[in-house]
Design an enzyme around this catalytic site. Structure first.
Site, PDB file in Angstrom:
ATOM      1  CG  HIS A 168      37.523 -14.416  35.532  1.00 57.52           C
ATOM      2  ND1 HIS A 168      36.954 -13.820  36.631  1.00 57.52           N
ATOM      3  CD2 HIS A 168      37.810 -15.688  35.918  1.00 57.52           C
ATOM      4  CE1 HIS A 168      36.902 -14.705  37.625  1.00 57.52           C
ATOM      5  NE2 HIS A 168      37.411 -15.836  37.211  1.00 57.52           N
ATOM      6  CE1 TYR A 184      36.284 -15.154  41.358  1.00 63.94           C
ATOM      7  CE2 TYR A 184      38.094 -14.458  42.760  1.00 63.94           C
ATOM      8  CZ  TYR A 184      37.606 -15.268  41.749  1.00 63.94           C
ATOM      9  OH  TYR A 184      38.447 -16.179  41.153  1.00 63.94           O
TER      10      TYR A 184
HETATM   11  N1  LIG Z   1      40.493 -18.019  37.484  1.00 67.32           N
HETATM   12  C1  LIG Z   1      39.446 -18.704  37.860  1.00 67.32           C
HETATM   13  O1  LIG Z   1      38.516 -18.982  37.065  1.00 67.32           O
HETATM   14  C2  LIG Z   1      39.359 -19.187  39.275  1.00 67.32           C
HETATM   15  C3  LIG Z   1      38.442 -20.199  39.607  1.00 67.32           C
HETATM   16  C4  LIG Z   1      38.407 -20.627  40.940  1.00 67.32           C
HETATM   17  C5  LIG Z   1      39.254 -20.077  41.887  1.00 67.32           C
HETATM   18  N2  LIG Z   1      40.119 -19.081  41.530  1.00 67.32           N
HETATM   19  C6  LIG Z   1      41.022 -18.452  42.539  1.00 67.32           C
HETATM   20  O2  LIG Z   1      41.738 -19.469  43.212  1.00 67.32           O
HETATM   21  C7  LIG Z   1      41.514 -19.354  44.630  1.00 67.32           C
HETATM   22  C8  LIG Z   1      41.648 -20.712  45.297  1.00 67.32           C
HETATM   23  O3  LIG Z   1      40.624 -21.616  44.871  1.00 67.32           O
HETATM   24  P1  LIG Z   1      39.454 -22.064  45.863  1.00 67.32           P
HETATM   25  O4  LIG Z   1      38.752 -20.818  46.345  1.00 67.32           O
HETATM   26  O5  LIG Z   1      38.659 -23.127  45.262  1.00 67.32           O
HETATM   27  O6  LIG Z   1      40.181 -22.601  47.148  1.00 67.32           O
HETATM   28  P2  LIG Z   1      41.179 -23.753  47.539  1.00 67.32           P
HETATM   29  O7  LIG Z   1      42.418 -23.039  47.985  1.00 67.32           O
HETATM   30  O8  LIG Z   1      41.312 -24.840  46.537  1.00 67.32           O
HETATM   31  O9  LIG Z   1      40.414 -24.284  48.838  1.00 67.32           O
HETATM   32  C9  LIG Z   1      39.180 -24.982  48.762  1.00 67.32           C
HETATM   33  C10 LIG Z   1      38.608 -25.194  50.151  1.00 67.32           C
HETATM   34  O10 LIG Z   1      39.544 -25.882  50.970  1.00 67.32           O
HETATM   35  C11 LIG Z   1      39.403 -25.464  52.318  1.00 67.32           C
HETATM   36  N3  LIG Z   1      40.745 -25.375  52.908  1.00 67.32           N
HETATM   37  C12 LIG Z   1      41.744 -24.517  52.593  1.00 67.32           C
HETATM   38  N4  LIG Z   1      42.829 -24.747  53.353  1.00 67.32           N
HETATM   39  C13 LIG Z   1      42.525 -25.786  54.157  1.00 67.32           C
HETATM   40  C14 LIG Z   1      43.236 -26.488  55.159  1.00 67.32           C
HETATM   41  N5  LIG Z   1      44.496 -26.170  55.485  1.00 67.32           N
HETATM   42  N6  LIG Z   1      42.593 -27.510  55.798  1.00 67.32           N
HETATM   43  C15 LIG Z   1      41.329 -27.852  55.473  1.00 67.32           C
HETATM   44  N7  LIG Z   1      40.595 -27.213  54.536  1.00 67.32           N
HETATM   45  C16 LIG Z   1      41.193 -26.190  53.881  1.00 67.32           C
HETATM   46  C17 LIG Z   1      38.738 -24.113  52.304  1.00 67.32           C
HETATM   47  O11 LIG Z   1      37.628 -24.128  53.176  1.00 67.32           O
HETATM   48  P3  LIG Z   1      37.524 -23.095  54.424  1.00 67.32           P
HETATM   49  O12 LIG Z   1      37.384 -21.741  53.831  1.00 67.32           O
HETATM   50  O13 LIG Z   1      36.288 -23.561  55.144  1.00 67.32           O
HETATM   51  O14 LIG Z   1      38.790 -23.267  55.227  1.00 67.32           O
HETATM   52  C18 LIG Z   1      38.340 -23.883  50.866  1.00 67.32           C
HETATM   53  O15 LIG Z   1      36.981 -23.571  50.704  1.00 67.32           O
HETATM   54  C19 LIG Z   1      40.120 -18.707  44.676  1.00 67.32           C
HETATM   55  O16 LIG Z   1      39.799 -18.209  45.949  1.00 67.32           O
HETATM   56  C20 LIG Z   1      40.253 -17.661  43.611  1.00 67.32           C
HETATM   57  O17 LIG Z   1      40.999 -16.546  44.069  1.00 67.32           O
HETATM   58  C21 LIG Z   1      40.190 -18.664  40.242  1.00 67.32           C
END
Ligand SMILES: NC(=O)c1ccc[n+]([C@@H]2O[C@H](COP(=O)([O-])OP(=O)(O)OC[C@H]3O[C@@H](n4cnc5c(N)ncnc54)[C@H](OP(=O)(O)O)[C@@H]3O)[C@@H](O)[C@H]2O)c1
Length: 276
Positions: A105, A47
């Site tokens: 990862h 990241y």
């Molecule tokens: N192990 C892996 O391969 C892997 C892969 C992907 C992700 N991850 C981890 O999982 C975490 C979560 O996944 P993700 O980053 O895709 O995020 P997510 O929690 O699924 O959120 C996706 C998007 O939703 C929006 N959002 C969040 N809360 C909201 C709300 N209450 N109302 C409206 N929109 C909302 C955010 O935009 P805004 O920022 O504009 O609010 C965000 O970009 C990552 O940050 C990372 O730490 C791990």
């Protein structure tokens, strides 16, 4: 805050995610999230923001011992020597002398899985890591990793949201005493327009994001949540004071379909398990 207990680890049920978050936003949001009550932060070497995660933790004033911090070793660093030095580098950037959870990862067959698991155990035995686990492993790889590891694996971090049925890997993790940690809970934003979710949200006077996050944690699965908005971070934490009915839980699960998976990068993704 609820906790998930798995193989000796006590994991806060919601973690603050930092994927695709710039350096300045990371420091600002990690600090805000911790002040708002999050006690679990998820980052990764790839990241590029471990240093700002460390800065955000310091800025929050929250004691290190009160925080559950996860990072992930990138696949290029799986050969033993690179693995060990990359973990030291992560700790330096994070400004801490241990992480609570260190994950592989993605699978990477270029390095024997036994070597990867040995390296995880080596840094754990050295006290640099409290718990170890994997991410994006299918059930076969997960079971192989479990069998190879003297220390128990505590989680498999996987894509999980209403459009994907992960029951095979959930059942296998439970069998091994492991937890699951869900990422992409918002299905890259697809959940927000979903009528079923909007209806349930209206019935509880909650947001769609809160319904989805609640649906995950109510299954005993930890969930990660990322946002660059302070208000949304606070909103997303407010999921422990209401309950979905069994009918609502089933209605959300029924949104899953055969091609709901979003994250499947070429050269990294294993052959995924398919639900019956
Ligand atoms: N192990 C892996 O391969 C892997 C892969 C992907 C992700 N991850 C981890 O999982 C975490 C979560 O996944 P993700 O980053 O895709 O995020 P997510 O929690 O699924 O959120 C996706 C998007 O939703 C929006 N959002 C969040 N809360 C909201 C709300 N209450 N109302 C409206 N929109 C909302 C955010 O935009 P805004 O920022 O504009 O609010 C965000 O970009 C990552 O940050 C990372 O730490 C791990």
């Amino acid at each position: 805050m609820n906790f998930i207990n798995a193989n000796g680890a006590t994991i806060p049920a919601i973690g603050f995610g930092t994927f695709r978050v710039s350096g300045p936003d990371t420091e600002r949001m990690v600090s805000h999230a911790l002040k708002a009550g999050y006690r679990h932060v998820d980052t990764a070497q790839i990241y590029g923001n471990e240093a700002e995660v460390g800065d955000g933790i310091l800025r929050s004033g929250i004691a290190r011992a009160d925080l559950f911090l996860t990072t992930k070793v990138w696949v290029d660093n799986y050969p033993r020597k690179a693995f060990l030095s990359s973990v030291d580098e992560s700790l330096k950037k994070l400004k801490t002398d241990y992480v609570d959870l260190l994950l592989l990862h993605w699978p990477n067959e270029a390095v024997p899985l036994a070597e990867q698991i040995d390296a995880l155990n080596e840094v754990r035995n050295a006290g640099k890591v409290r718990h170890i686990g994997v991410s994006n492993f299918n059930t076969a790889l997960m079971n192989e990793a479990v069998a190879l590891s003297p220390a128990p694996l505590v989680t498999n971090q996987i894509e999980y949201h209403p459009y994907i049925d992960q029951s095979p890997v959930i059942a296998a993790a439970r069998e091994a005493g492991m937890s699951l940690t869900a990422y992409y809970a918002m299905a890259d934003g697809k959940v927000f327009a979903e009528p079923v979710l909007r209806e349930i949200a209206a019935a509880h006077d909650r947001s769609v994001a809160q319904i989805v996050l609640r649906w995950v944690v109510q299954q005993g699965i930890a969930v990660l949540s990322k946002t660059v908005s302070e208000a949304r971070a606070t909103e997303n934490l407010a999921i422990f004071d209401f309950t979905l009915t069994s009918g609502e839980m089933a209605a959300v699960s029924a949104l899953a379909h055969g091609n709901g998976r979003i994250v499947s990068p070429d050269g990294l993704a294993p052959v995924w398990d398919v639900a019956a």
